[in-house]
Design a protein around this motif. Structure first.
Motif, short mmCIF file in Angstrom:
data_model
loop_
_atom_site.label_atom_id
_atom_site.label_comp_id
_atom_site.label_asym_id
_atom_site.label_seq_id
_atom_site.Cartn_x
_atom_site.Cartn_y
_atom_site.Cartn_z
N VAL A 159 -24.05 9.95 3.81
CA VAL A 159 -22.65 9.76 3.42
C VAL A 159 -22.12 8.57 4.21
N GLU A 160 -21.63 7.54 3.48
CA GLU A 160 -21.13 6.36 4.18
C GLU A 160 -19.64 6.15 4.02
N GLY A 161 -18.97 7.09 3.34
CA GLY A 161 -17.53 6.95 3.20
C GLY A 161 -16.93 7.99 2.29
N VAL A 162 -15.67 7.76 1.95
CA VAL A 162 -14.92 8.68 1.12
C VAL A 162 -13.97 7.87 0.24
N LEU A 163 -13.72 8.37 -0.97
CA LEU A 163 -12.79 7.73 -1.89
C LEU A 163 -11.60 8.67 -2.09
N ILE A 164 -10.39 8.12 -1.95
CA ILE A 164 -9.18 8.91 -2.20
C ILE A 164 -8.34 8.20 -3.25
N ASP A 165 -7.42 8.94 -3.83
CA ASP A 165 -6.48 8.41 -4.81
C ASP A 165 -5.11 8.34 -4.15
N THR A 166 -4.55 7.13 -4.05
CA THR A 166 -3.22 6.95 -3.48
C THR A 166 -2.28 6.55 -4.61
N ASP A 167 -1.64 7.53 -5.19
CA ASP A 167 -0.72 7.31 -6.31
C ASP A 167 -1.36 6.53 -7.45
N GLY A 168 -2.57 6.95 -7.85
CA GLY A 168 -3.26 6.33 -8.97
C GLY A 168 -4.10 5.12 -8.60
N ASP A 207 -4.88 -3.67 13.43
CA ASP A 207 -3.87 -2.83 12.79
C ASP A 207 -4.56 -1.62 12.17
N ILE A 208 -4.13 -0.43 12.58
CA ILE A 208 -4.64 0.81 12.02
C ILE A 208 -3.58 1.34 11.06
N TRP A 209 -4.01 1.62 9.84
CA TRP A 209 -3.11 2.11 8.80
C TRP A 209 -3.29 3.60 8.62
N SER A 210 -2.20 4.29 8.36
CA SER A 210 -2.22 5.70 8.03
C SER A 210 -1.98 5.78 6.52
N VAL A 211 -2.98 6.27 5.78
CA VAL A 211 -2.93 6.27 4.32
C VAL A 211 -2.95 7.71 3.81
N GLU A 212 -2.00 8.03 2.93
CA GLU A 212 -1.93 9.34 2.30
C GLU A 212 -2.52 9.26 0.91
N GLY A 213 -3.27 10.28 0.53
CA GLY A 213 -3.84 10.30 -0.81
C GLY A 213 -4.50 11.62 -1.10
N ARG A 214 -5.14 11.68 -2.25
CA ARG A 214 -5.83 12.89 -2.71
C ARG A 214 -7.33 12.63 -2.68
N MET A 255 0.86 -1.18 0.00
CA MET A 255 0.00 0.00 0.00
C MET A 255 0.89 1.23 0.00
N PRO A 256 0.78 2.08 -0.97
CA PRO A 256 1.62 3.26 -1.05
C PRO A 256 1.40 4.20 0.14
N HIS A 257 2.47 4.70 0.69
CA HIS A 257 2.43 5.72 1.73
C HIS A 257 1.60 5.28 2.93
N SER A 258 1.68 4.04 3.32
CA SER A 258 0.91 3.53 4.45
C SER A 258 1.84 3.02 5.52
N MET A 259 1.47 3.23 6.76
CA MET A 259 2.23 2.70 7.88
C MET A 259 1.25 2.19 8.92
N PRO A 260 1.39 0.91 9.33
CA PRO A 260 0.46 0.41 10.35
C PRO A 260 0.94 0.74 11.75
N HIS A 261 0.02 0.87 12.65
CA HIS A 261 0.32 0.87 14.08
C HIS A 261 -0.86 0.18 14.75
N SER A 262 -0.59 -0.50 15.84
CA SER A 262 -1.61 -1.35 16.45
C SER A 262 -2.34 -0.67 17.59
N HIS A 263 -3.64 -0.92 17.65
CA HIS A 263 -4.49 -0.59 18.79
C HIS A 263 -4.97 -1.94 19.28
N ASP A 264 -4.30 -2.50 20.24
CA ASP A 264 -4.55 -3.85 20.74
C ASP A 264 -4.37 -4.84 19.58
#
Length: 187
Positions: free
Chosen positions: A32-41, A13-20, A1-10
């Motif tokens: 509204v039930e969510g959002v769509l982002i573009d992570t490097d295409g 795994d929670i991922w931090s994702v960068e995108g547009r 996954m581009p630009h993602s880093m996991p960290h754990s909450h118990d």
């Protein structure tokens, strides 16, 4: 996954994702039930919890192309078939164009004594109201695990915003009396 880093909450795994930011994702009933982002295409979708009605407010007024950092837990395979792209359960919006989101609910630590239980539309207890006027939302499964009752002293952490009636806040509890509420929930 581009630009993602996991960290754990118990155990999740929670991922931090960068995108547009691309656009909001609507539910069949017009919410509204969510959002769509573009992570490097690559399209990446974040879905809001069905009981979390304030998550969309953090995305109000965003324009396509704005840089976002969003945290979420990767969803497993759906019994309905393969997804067209990666799907995450939304946890929080971290930043918009490198800045903290404007209208995101604040993370709070609230304490008090339980004066009454609160109930979901279907009648199951889903949290408690404190002597401070604050409402701690635990969802029914969290409430069942915690075993709270009138008279208990409670300290809760989570996202908070003012109650519509004023005079208190609603806290979407992440931790109550030191117990992480997502420890046994599915991602």
């Amino acid at each position: 996954m581009p630009h993602s880093m996991p960290h754990s909450h118990d155990t999740i795994d929670i991922w931090s994702v960068e995108g547009r930011f691309q656009h909001l994702v609507y539910s069949p009933n017009g919410g509204v039930e969510g959002v769509l982002i573009d992570t490097d295409g690559i399209a990446t979708q974040f879905v809001f919890d069905r009981h979390e009605h304030t998550a969309a407010t953090a995305f109000a007024g965003l324009r396509p192309g704005q840089a976002l950092v969003i945290e979420g837990a990767e969803q497993g395979p759906s019994p309905k078939g393969d997804a067209a792209h990666s799907v995450y359960q939304f946890e929080r919006l971290v930043s918009v164009d490198g800045q903290a989101p404007q209208d995101a609910p604040a993370h709070k630590d609230i304490a008090g004594t339980v004066v009454r239980l609160n109930y979901a539309r279907h009648g199951e207890a889903n949290g408690v109201v404190l002597d401070t006027g604050d409402f701690i939302h635990t969802k029914p499964d969290g409430f069942a695990r915690l075993g709270l009752k009138v008279g208990d002293t409670v300290r809760a952490e989570g996202r908070a915003q003012p109650l519509a009636t004023g005079g208190g806040q609603v806290v979407e509890a992440v931790r109550v009396n030191g117990r992480h509420l997502k420890e046994t929930e599915e991602a």
